[in-house]
Structures are given as structure tokens and as C-alpha cells.
Write a protein that holds these residues in place. Structure first.
Motif, PDB file in Angstrom:
ATOM      1  N   UNK A   1       0.820  -1.208   0.000  1.00  0.00           N
ATOM      2  CA  UNK A   1       0.000   0.000   0.000  1.00  0.00           C
ATOM      3  C   UNK A   1       0.853   1.257   0.000  1.00  0.00           C
ATOM      4  N   UNK A   2       1.963   1.251   0.746  1.00  0.00           N
ATOM      5  CA  UNK A   2       2.841   2.420   0.779  1.00  0.00           C
ATOM      6  C   UNK A   2       3.493   2.655  -0.578  1.00  0.00           C
ATOM      7  N   UNK A   3       3.890   1.568  -1.218  1.00  0.00           N
ATOM      8  CA  UNK A   3       4.494   1.696  -2.547  1.00  0.00           C
ATOM      9  C   UNK A   3       3.472   2.235  -3.546  1.00  0.00           C
ATOM     10  N   UNK A   4       2.216   1.861  -3.340  1.00  0.00           N
ATOM     11  CA  UNK A   4       1.170   2.345  -4.238  1.00  0.00           C
ATOM     12  C   UNK A   4       1.023   3.854  -4.141  1.00  0.00           C
ATOM     13  N   UNK A   5       0.859   4.376  -2.911  1.00  0.00           N
ATOM     14  CA  UNK A   5       0.675   5.818  -2.771  1.00  0.00           C
ATOM     15  C   UNK A   5       1.923   6.580  -3.214  1.00  0.00           C
ATOM     16  N   UNK A   6       3.103   5.981  -3.017  1.00  0.00           N
ATOM     17  CA  UNK A   6       4.334   6.611  -3.500  1.00  0.00           C
ATOM     18  C   UNK A   6       4.322   6.693  -5.026  1.00  0.00           C
ATOM     19  N   UNK A   7       3.843   5.629  -5.674  1.00  0.00           N
ATOM     20  CA  UNK A   7       3.777   5.617  -7.139  1.00  0.00           C
ATOM     21  C   UNK A   7       2.706   6.576  -7.652  1.00  0.00           C
ATOM     22  N   UNK A   8       1.606   6.724  -6.897  1.00  0.00           N
ATOM     23  CA  UNK A   8       0.586   7.711  -7.268  1.00  0.00           C
ATOM     24  C   UNK A   8       1.193   9.103  -7.231  1.00  0.00           C
ATOM     25  N   UNK A   9       1.925   9.392  -6.164  1.00  0.00           N
ATOM     26  CA  UNK A   9       2.608  10.689  -6.063  1.00  0.00           C
ATOM     27  C   UNK A   9       3.536  10.923  -7.246  1.00  0.00           C
TER      28      UNK A   9
END
Length: 357
Positions: free
Chosen positions: A286-294
Motif C-alpha cells: 500500500x505504501x508503494x502504491x501511494x508513493x507511485x501515485x505521487x
């Protein structure tokens, strides 16, 4: 940098908290219980903060009327019908849309935490308001929110004479880490019905291909226009029909077919919805996801702007900034709307907050 909100001509500025309190008090006097009144007021003020005036505080008197007329049920007995672990149907019992869809969004988040994905259908609600609010609530909890709504036919359909389908909206919210969530909130119509009314009041022409007369003839004359035309022609009308199938038909409460039948009851106001929540943790990190969204949003904003453009923006970015600024500076309320609110307040004996301009 976005400039602080400037009061619109013939408008007043009202603190968001005061506006929320006034709206909740009026809705409670209109018959809603305290909790449901606050929930509904939250949706209106959320829209007003973000400049979505067609679904903002101006809706309060209309909702009070819906309650008084019995179109909306002031004391609904909503029930969540059992489905599979990831699926449920909420029967709203004609509750106001903000009440029903807020409950559905919460139900979707709870189920998605367990199943990774959840879908909650909403049956028999009344005017859902700005559906971006509900998916935003889901995104605030770190999940992805998707919502569809179908309502009463009030828009043209490519190749059909007269109103055929609804201006059914779609909203998607995706959480980010350091950016405001992406929020796509759009109707399947070229323009909103409220904009037609506004153009009629101002005497200004409508855009080409945006609205039509009762028989479906396109017009720019706001005096002759009675319905919006679908966004992108067959694309918008096709999306609206698909949303009817994904909401009304799916939950066993068809609107389109009943509206066009001989049954007078088919034209009684009602809406249906489908809210979906997806937990990024079920798909990976989940953290990698929001980082990739950013990273995705930052990449977009780093692209060279077109000539004359003030910058590159993603859906929901500017409305979030406006919301923050209006939260600090006050929400502009037009003189007409403020007069309607204060008149209702006088009728109900509700105190009116001070204004800033």
C-alpha cells in the motif's frame, strides 16, 4: 499559488463551520434526526468549499422541501441486506442521498478491509448530492473509491426524441501520499441542469451542443433549453445507460424502464447507486502504491504546459486547494441563496451566523 477566494459580487462570506451549523439546524427543523442532519450538511458544505455550487449550500431549502413533501423520508429505516462478504445492498427507504451514500461508503470500506474489494449497491434513495464527497471519504482512509449513480431521465440520448436517460455521474478518488487525492467527479451530461437555469436567469447563451429543447433540438437559447445533451454524444448517453444497469437494475429497482412505461409511479423521484472500495494493500504494498501515485501526479505536473495554460493540473487538485482556502477565508454565498437561508431560519427560529462580507 492559488489566490484566496474573493467574494462573488452580491455575495457574503460565511465561515465553513458556521455554514455547516446553520445547514444542519435547518435540516433538523425540516425533520431529519440530528445525526442525519449533520451528515447531510457535511456533504453540502464540502461541495460549497470546493466551488461545486450546484450541489452546495443552495440545496438546503430544496432538501427541506423534499422532506416536507414526503419525497425524502425524514426518518428512514435503512437496512443492509446480506450478500457475499464483499457485496451488500443498502435499502435506503427513501433516505436523503447524503445519508444513504455516506452509510454505503462506510459499509464498503469495512468490507474492503476484509475482502480487498467491496461493492455496495444503494436502492431507493433521493438526490445523492456531490458523489465526489463519498469517494473522497474512502480515499481519506487509504482506499480507492469508485461510485456510479443513476436517477430520473432528464437528458437526451443520441438518436432519441426528448429526454431519455439521466445525467448520471461517475466519481473516482485515489489516495496519494504528499499530494491531494486524485478526484474525478463528472456527469455524463455536457453541462448541468443548474447551469441552464443560471444562464436563463442571467440571459446568457449556452455553449453550442450543450442543451436542447423538449423535443431534443439543440439550442443555445436558455429560454428554450430544458435538458442537457450527453457528453461526447453517444459516449455520454451510453455511459448513462450503462450506469442504470450497474445500479438500478443490479439492485432490483429499475428507473429507466419504469419511467418510460405507462405506470405513473415510474416517474416518482428516486435514485440508485453503486459504491466500490478497493484496498491497495490487497494488490501489493500500500505504501508503494501511494508513493507511485505521487510520482505519477508529479510527472504529470512536470510536463510542459500548453501555450496560455496557467499550469498542469490533475482532477481534484484545484478544488482541494480552493477548499483549503475557503476553509480559512470563508465560503462565498450568493445574496439570493443567503436570503433563502435566512428566511428559512427566521421561519424555524434558527439563529443566523455572522457574515464576513
Amino acid at each position: 499559488m492559488t489566490k484566496p477566494p474573493t467574494p462573488v459580487s452580491n455575495s457574503v462570506l460565511v465561515a465553513a463551520g458556521d455554514l455547516r451549523g446553520l445547514a444542519a439546524a435547518l435540516l433538523e427543523k425540516g425533520g431529519l434526526g440530528p445525526g442525519h442532519a449533520r451528515t447531510t450538511a457535511d456533504v453540502f458544505v464540502w461541495a460549497a468549499l470546493r466551488g461545486i455550487d450546484s450541489h452546495g449550500i443552495a440545496r438546503v431549502p430544496a432538501y427541506v422541501d423534499l422532506l416536507a413533501e414526503g419525497v425524502a423520508n425524514a426518518r428512514p429505516e435503512m437496512t443492509v441486506e446480506r450478500g457475499t462478504g464483499a457485496v451488500a445492498v443498502l435499502d435506503a427507504d427513501r433516505a436523503p442521498g447524503p445519508v444513504a451514500l455516506t452509510a454505503a461508503a462506510e459499509e464498503a470500506v469495512t468490507r474492503a478491509r476484509t475482502s480487498g474489494v467491496a461493492a455496495v449497491g444503494v436502492r431507493r434513495t433521493v438526490h445523492t448530492g456531490a458523489i465526489g464527497h463519498y469517494v473522497s471519504r474512502i480515499a481519506e482512509q487509504g482506499l480507492i473509491g469508485v461510485a456510479f449513480v443513476a436517477g430520473m431521465p432528464n437528458m437526451g440520448y443520441t438518436g432519441v426524441k426528448g429526454a431519455a436517460v439521466a445525467t448520471s455521474p461517475l466519481a473516482i478518488a485515489v489516495p496519494a501520499r504528499s499530494h491531494a487525492p486524485l478526484l474525478l467527479d463528472m456527469a455524463t451530461a455536457t453541462i448541468a441542469l443548474g447551469r441552464i437555469r443560471q444562464a436563463r436567469a442571467n440571459g446568457t447563451p449556452l455553449p453550442e451542443g450543450a442543451a436542447a429543447t423538449a423535443d431534443g433540438t439543440p439550442t443555445t437559447d436558455p429560454e428554450r433549453a430544458v435538458m442537457p445533451l450527453p457528453l461526447g454524444g453517444a459516449k455520454g448517453s451510453g455511459m448513462s445507460l450503462a450506469f442504470e444497469l450497474l445500479t438500478s437494475v443490479l439492485v432490483g429497482a429499475p428507473v429507466f424502464a419504469a419511467f418510460h412505461s405507462e405506470d405513473p409511479g415510474g416517474r416518482e423521484h428516486r435514485q440508485n447507486a453503486l459504491i466500490i472500495a478497493l484496498d491497495p494493500a490487497a494488490f501489493g504494498d500500500a505504501d508503494a502504491f501511494t508513493e507511485a501515485v505521487d510520482a505519477t501526479l508529479a510527472t504529470l505536473k512536470g510536463l510542459p504546459p500548453a501555450d496560455g495554460a496557467e499550469g498542469v493540473h490533475y482532477p481534484g487538485e484545484r478544488s482541494a486547494a480552493l477548499g483549503a482556502l475557503r476553509g480559512a477565508e470563508g465560503v462565498p454565498v450568493t445574496a439570493k441563496v443567503w436570503r433563502e437561508l435566512t428566511e428559512r431560519a427566521a421561519t424555524f427560529g434558527v439563529p443566523v451566523p455572522e457574515v464576513r462580507g
